[in-house]
Design an enzyme around this catalytic site. Structure first.
Site, short mmCIF file in Angstrom:
data_model
loop_
_atom_site.label_atom_id
_atom_site.label_comp_id
_atom_site.label_asym_id
_atom_site.label_seq_id
_atom_site.Cartn_x
_atom_site.Cartn_y
_atom_site.Cartn_z
CE1 TYR A 153 12.04 8.34 -13.15
CE2 TYR A 153 12.45 10.44 -14.22
CZ TYR A 153 11.59 9.57 -13.57
OH TYR A 153 10.27 9.94 -13.37
N1 LIG Z 1 7.51 12.46 -8.26
C1 LIG Z 1 7.75 13.13 -9.38
O1 LIG Z 1 8.17 14.31 -9.35
C2 LIG Z 1 7.51 12.48 -10.72
C3 LIG Z 1 7.65 13.30 -11.84
C4 LIG Z 1 7.41 12.76 -13.10
C5 LIG Z 1 7.04 11.43 -13.22
N2 LIG Z 1 6.94 10.65 -12.11
C6 LIG Z 1 6.56 9.25 -12.31
O2 LIG Z 1 5.38 8.96 -11.58
C7 LIG Z 1 5.37 7.59 -11.17
C8 LIG Z 1 5.12 7.50 -9.67
O3 LIG Z 1 6.18 8.18 -9.01
P1 LIG Z 1 6.09 8.63 -7.47
O4 LIG Z 1 6.85 9.89 -7.39
O5 LIG Z 1 4.70 8.55 -6.97
O6 LIG Z 1 6.99 7.50 -6.80
P2 LIG Z 1 6.95 6.78 -5.34
O7 LIG Z 1 6.28 7.64 -4.35
O8 LIG Z 1 8.33 6.31 -5.10
O9 LIG Z 1 5.99 5.51 -5.62
C9 LIG Z 1 6.38 4.52 -6.53
C10 LIG Z 1 5.41 3.35 -6.45
O10 LIG Z 1 5.83 2.35 -7.39
C11 LIG Z 1 6.00 1.09 -6.71
N3 LIG Z 1 7.01 0.30 -7.40
C12 LIG Z 1 8.35 0.54 -7.51
N4 LIG Z 1 8.93 -0.42 -8.24
C13 LIG Z 1 7.95 -1.28 -8.60
C14 LIG Z 1 7.90 -2.49 -9.36
N5 LIG Z 1 9.02 -3.02 -9.90
N6 LIG Z 1 6.70 -3.09 -9.53
C15 LIG Z 1 5.58 -2.57 -9.02
N7 LIG Z 1 5.54 -1.45 -8.27
C16 LIG Z 1 6.73 -0.83 -8.08
C17 LIG Z 1 6.34 1.49 -5.27
O11 LIG Z 1 6.05 0.48 -4.32
P3 LIG Z 1 7.11 -0.70 -3.93
O12 LIG Z 1 8.47 -0.07 -3.92
O13 LIG Z 1 6.65 -1.14 -2.58
O14 LIG Z 1 6.94 -1.74 -4.97
C18 LIG Z 1 5.39 2.67 -5.09
O15 LIG Z 1 4.09 2.22 -4.80
C19 LIG Z 1 6.72 7.02 -11.63
O16 LIG Z 1 6.57 6.37 -12.87
C20 LIG Z 1 7.59 8.26 -11.81
O17 LIG Z 1 8.63 8.07 -12.73
C21 LIG Z 1 7.16 11.15 -10.86
#
Ligand SMILES: NC(=O)c1ccc[n+]([C@@H]2O[C@H](COP(=O)([O-])OP(=O)(O)OC[C@H]3O[C@@H](n4cnc5c(N)ncnc54)[C@H](OP(=O)(O)O)[C@@H]3O)[C@@H](O)[C@H]2O)c1
Length: 265
Positions: A153
């Site tokens: 990651y």
């Molecule tokens: N949560 C944190 O603490 C955090 C911190 C820093 C950065 N981020 C970044 O923020 C972003 C969102 O994270 P989150 O925490 O909100 O994650 P999440 O709740 O797991 O949501 C991820 C979303 O991405 C979709 N997704 C996954 N694989 C995909 C693909 N191949 N094509 C299209 N859609 C896809 C998922 O839906 P489906 O699986 O149904 O496709 C879901 O809608 C990510 O880039 C993550 O790296 C998160």
């Protein structure tokens, strides 16, 4: 404004979609699962009836589906003003040699190849329409920080920062703006390991997370306000700045935070 958010059926992407709609903008919801897209669009239409909300299933690792996401947005709204590359996944938080092999391409393909495909589709089309801003979503590792269990990651997010730097340079003097988005640490499905993977390590992690993590509803209004204010290529909207971390640590001395109990964790 017309806004595309990849991976917006839950978590930070959905939180941002709600905030854009509340501020009077139009949003395209997408993720890999058509049923989830349909359900979220119906829910958002009910809560923001005055706005245009469109759904388009799109796996960002499939170039043709990314092209369809652009085409469907233009068909529905006429243009794409802001495209947010939010879709992402984490690999199981274990040392690299213990990671199930298939999680390597799954994570790299989504966070890196998928993000690049989205940029490759959006950049020339924004150039042609004469305007547009792209945000690439950073994450742990973007600033070079390292941690056991974050090799895959973290590498993708470190690479994403490099890629975005390159794009900001390449697009200098063009009508396409290239910007960074960083949500800090947010309580979503990605952050919380499934129950079978929570051991003593999870209890330890919770201590740090109680200091630094936030709810989607806390972070996304800030992100969206920042996105709407961006002026130029290379601008960044980042929640968990060194200053905010220092303030948190200071306040934590006097008042403990518990971000998990409200989520039943
Ligand atoms: N949560 C944190 O603490 C955090 C911190 C820093 C950065 N981020 C970044 O923020 C972003 C969102 O994270 P989150 O925490 O909100 O994650 P999440 O709740 O797991 O949501 C991820 C979303 O991405 C979709 N997704 C996954 N694989 C995909 C693909 N191949 N094509 C299209 N859609 C896809 C998922 O839906 P489906 O699986 O149904 O496709 C879901 O809608 C990510 O880039 C993550 O790296 C998160």
């Amino acid at each position: 404004m017309n806004i595309v958010i990849t991976g917006s059926t839950k978590g930070i992407g959905l939180g941002m979609a709600r905030e854009f709609l509340q501020r009077g903008h139009d949003v395209v919801i997408s993720s890999r699962r058509p049923d989830a897209v349909e359900r979220v669009v119906a829910e958002l239409k009910a809560t923001a009836p005055a706005r245009r909300v469109v759904g388009c299933a799109c796996d960002v690792t499939d170039y043709g589906q990314v092209e369809t996401l652009w085409d469907k947005t233009v068909e529905s709204f006429g243009s794409v003003d802001i495209w947010i590359n939010n879709a992402g996944r984490d690999a199981t938080k274990v040392p690299f040699f213990m990671l199930p092999r298939e999680e390597i391409p799954e994570t790299v393909n989504t966070n890196m190849i998928g993000m690049m495909y989205c940029n490759h589709v959006a950049i020339p089309r924004m150039y042609k329409q004469g305007h547009g801003t792209i945000f690439n979503m950073e994450g742990f590792g973007s600033n070079g920080q390292i941690r056991v269990g974050a090799a895959v990651y973290g590498s993708t997010k470190y690479g994403l920062r490099y890629f975005t730097d390159c794009m900001a340079l390449e697009l200098k003097g063009t009508p396409v703006k290239m910007c960074y988005l960083s949500p800090g640490i947010v309580i979503t499905d990605m952050l919380i390991p499934p129950p079978e993977q929570r051991g003593r390590g999870w209890e330890e992690a919770k201590k740090t997370l109680n200091l630094l993590a936030d709810d989607v509803e806390t972070v996304t209004p800030y992100l969206v306000e920042g996105i709407l204010k961006v002026q130029k290529s290379g601008d960044a909207v980042r929640w968990l700045t060194p200053k905010r971390i220092r303030q948190r640590k200071l306040r934590y001395l006097f008042k403990k935070r518990d971000v998990f109990t409200p989520h039943g964790l």
